[in-house]
Design a protein around this motif. Structure first.
Motif, PDB file in Angstrom:
ATOM      1  N   LYS A  37     -54.633  -1.896 -55.403  1.00 35.08           N
ATOM      2  CA  LYS A  37     -54.332  -3.392 -56.178  1.00 35.08           C
ATOM      3  C   LYS A  37     -52.980  -3.654 -55.708  1.00 35.08           C
ATOM      4  N   GLY A  38     -52.653  -4.848 -55.597  1.00 36.97           N
ATOM      5  CA  GLY A  38     -51.306  -5.140 -55.362  1.00 36.97           C
ATOM      6  C   GLY A  38     -51.303  -7.020 -55.435  1.00 36.97           C
ATOM      7  N   THR A  39     -49.895  -7.408 -55.617  1.00 34.64           N
ATOM      8  CA  THR A  39     -49.764  -8.840 -55.751  1.00 34.64           C
ATOM      9  C   THR A  39     -50.197  -9.523 -54.382  1.00 34.64           C
ATOM     10  N   ARG A  40     -50.650 -10.754 -54.520  1.00 35.68           N
ATOM     11  CA  ARG A  40     -51.106 -11.599 -53.474  1.00 35.68           C
ATOM     12  C   ARG A  40     -49.851 -11.662 -52.436  1.00 35.68           C
ATOM     13  N   GLY A  41     -50.317 -11.759 -51.209  1.00 36.47           N
ATOM     14  CA  GLY A  41     -49.275 -11.627 -50.112  1.00 36.47           C
ATOM     15  C   GLY A  41     -48.863 -10.392 -49.639  1.00 36.47           C
ATOM     16  N   VAL A  42     -49.043  -9.158 -50.261  1.00 35.25           N
ATOM     17  CA  VAL A  42     -48.317  -7.887 -49.616  1.00 35.25           C
ATOM     18  C   VAL A  42     -48.882  -7.347 -48.623  1.00 35.25           C
ATOM     19  N   GLY A  43     -50.132  -7.682 -48.110  1.00 35.20           N
ATOM     20  CA  GLY A  43     -50.816  -6.951 -46.891  1.00 35.20           C
ATOM     21  C   GLY A  43     -51.909  -6.201 -47.461  1.00 35.20           C
ATOM     22  N   LYS A  44     -53.020  -6.605 -48.389  1.00 36.17           N
ATOM     23  CA  LYS A  44     -54.165  -5.681 -48.633  1.00 36.17           C
ATOM     24  C   LYS A  44     -55.040  -5.640 -47.640  1.00 36.17           C
ATOM     25  N   THR A  45     -55.278  -6.886 -47.246  1.00 36.11           N
ATOM     26  CA  THR A  45     -56.490  -6.897 -46.288  1.00 36.11           C
ATOM     27  C   THR A  45     -55.843  -6.188 -44.938  1.00 36.11           C
ATOM     28  N   THR A  46     -54.584  -6.542 -44.836  1.00 35.48           N
ATOM     29  CA  THR A  46     -54.238  -5.813 -43.229  1.00 35.48           C
ATOM     30  C   THR A  46     -54.240  -4.162 -43.343  1.00 35.48           C
TER      31      THR A  46
END
Length: 392
Positions: A37-46
């Motif tokens: 989990k993580g806030t939008r924009g922190v790089g989860k896809t990467t």
């Protein structure tokens, strides 16, 4: 299936990841089902793609998919996972899993039907994986990916490879730690830059940072809050206005009655919206020790300093920015409450900290600790504020 492999190969080949996140080594990858989990924009896809490239390369036993793909409007995750499993699939990486309407029950099916298939998925910080999805209890290991710490930002910008330190070590050995860091780089030269735009990885992109962050904040409210919490679209303007009003107000205790009046809603609804904004990692609610939601927080702060500069730059009060940085970096592994009289915060229930802009007007209390800006090297109970950016 072949088209998904082509997309996977393209993304791996063109992945531009400047920083390897420490979470990569903290996760127990042997688990069968892992939620990140993580806030939008922190790089989860990467992060998912980094894992795929690092562990599997072009090996087709690993596949990345995104629930934004229209293919999944007519197909279930379990059905797709079955096809992948039959052709030798071992690890399925699912991005934005919450975009599938039956995602939790579908993941449970995968777990029950394919015992040798590992599933790693990403989701919003708003999601409550176990509390709101009992079918996942006992089968999913949950981790949080945060934005860049000051240490990660500094390593990237200065080309260093400085290690993180726990709070106990910083408090007991801050002079020695800072001296070692100062042999390689002067962190103060990068600290202002980090406060302005260093938390979100997309500062690396060749686009306007503030515009990108505004877009991200809107997506947090429009998708992460409305979609996941199933709130009607007509209430979106009230949530946005509430967020803006609190940002302009600064880091004080919210006047819930006034906010209810200005957003034309009830006090109870205002408190629920504040909680949703905190879940989305847009704000942090700081309570007095012993209090918790649904009580009114003692202070409402932006989640990180970048948000202050982007939402309303004229309101970027220096003290607010520094205190927001302190709370955000402590938030990962520590409990932060409103401090006792004369102090900013109480950490882990027993240690008072005061965040100061400089050391000149500091009235030192030996029973407390001071996090001081514009300081390269501390002494005794006075610690450079930037050093708290090395907690992760």
């Amino acid at each position: 299936m072949e088209s998904f492999f082509r997309t996977h190969d393209y993304l791996i080949e063109h992945l531009q990841a400047s920083v390897r996140r420490d979470l990569m080594d903290e996760i127990d990858w042997s688990q069968r089902m892992i939620g990140i989990k993580g806030t939008r924009g922190v790089g989860k896809t990467t992060f998912l793609l980094q894992y795929a490239r690092e562990k599997f390369g072009r090996d087709r036993s690993c596949l990345y998919i995104n629930m934004n793909n229209f293919y999944f409007q007519g197909r279930g995750i379990a059905e797709f996972a079955g096809e992948f499993h039959r052709i030798g699939g071992k690890v399925l990486l699912i991005d934005q899993v919450f975009k599938h309407p039956d995602w939790s029950s579908e993941l449970r099916k995968c777990y029950d039907l394919y015992p040798d298939l590992k599933i790693i998925f990403t989701g919003s910080s708003v999601m409550r994986l176990k509390e709101e999805n009992p079918e996942l209890n006992g089968i999913v290991s949950s981790y949080n990916l945060r934005g860049f710490s000051f240490r990660e930002f500094l390593n990237l910008k200065a080309g260093t490879s400085l290690a993180s330190h726990c709070l106990c070590d910083i408090m007991n050995h801050h002079e020695a730690i800072a001296q070692e860091i100062l042999k390689e780089v002067r962190p103060q030269e990068y600290f202002r830059e980090y406060l302005h735009h260093g938390f979100y990885p997309f500062f690396l992109e060749n686009r306007n940072f503030s515009e990108n962050l505004v877009k991200t904040m809107n997506m947090m409210m429009e998708v992460d809050i409305l979609l996941i919490k199933q709130i009607e679209l007509k209430y979106l303007t009230k949530i946005k206005k509430l967020f803006y009003l609190m940002a302009v107000e600064g880091t004080s205790a919210p006047n819930v009655s006034q906010l209810a009046l200005e957003t034309d809603t009830s006090r109870a609804t205002v408190m629920n919206y504040i909680k949703y904004l905190a879940d989305a990692r847009l704000i942090n609610m700081v309570y007095a020790k012993g209090d918790e939601f649904p009580k009114k927080p003692a202070r409402v702060m932006m989640h990180n300093p970048n948000l202050i500069y982007t939402i309303y730059p004229p309101r970027a009060d220096r003290q607010d920015v520094l205190e927001t940085f302190f709370v955000n970096t402590l938030w990962k592994d520590h409990v932060v409450h409103k401090g006792d009289k004369g102090f900013s915060f109480l950490v882990d229930g027993d240690t008072n900290f005061k965040v100061c802009t400089d050391e000149v007007r500091l009235r030192n209390n030996p029973a407390a600790w001071y996090a001081v800006d514009d300081l390269d090297l501390g002494h005794d109970n006075v610690i450079p504020l930037w050093l708290f950016g090395f907690l992760y």
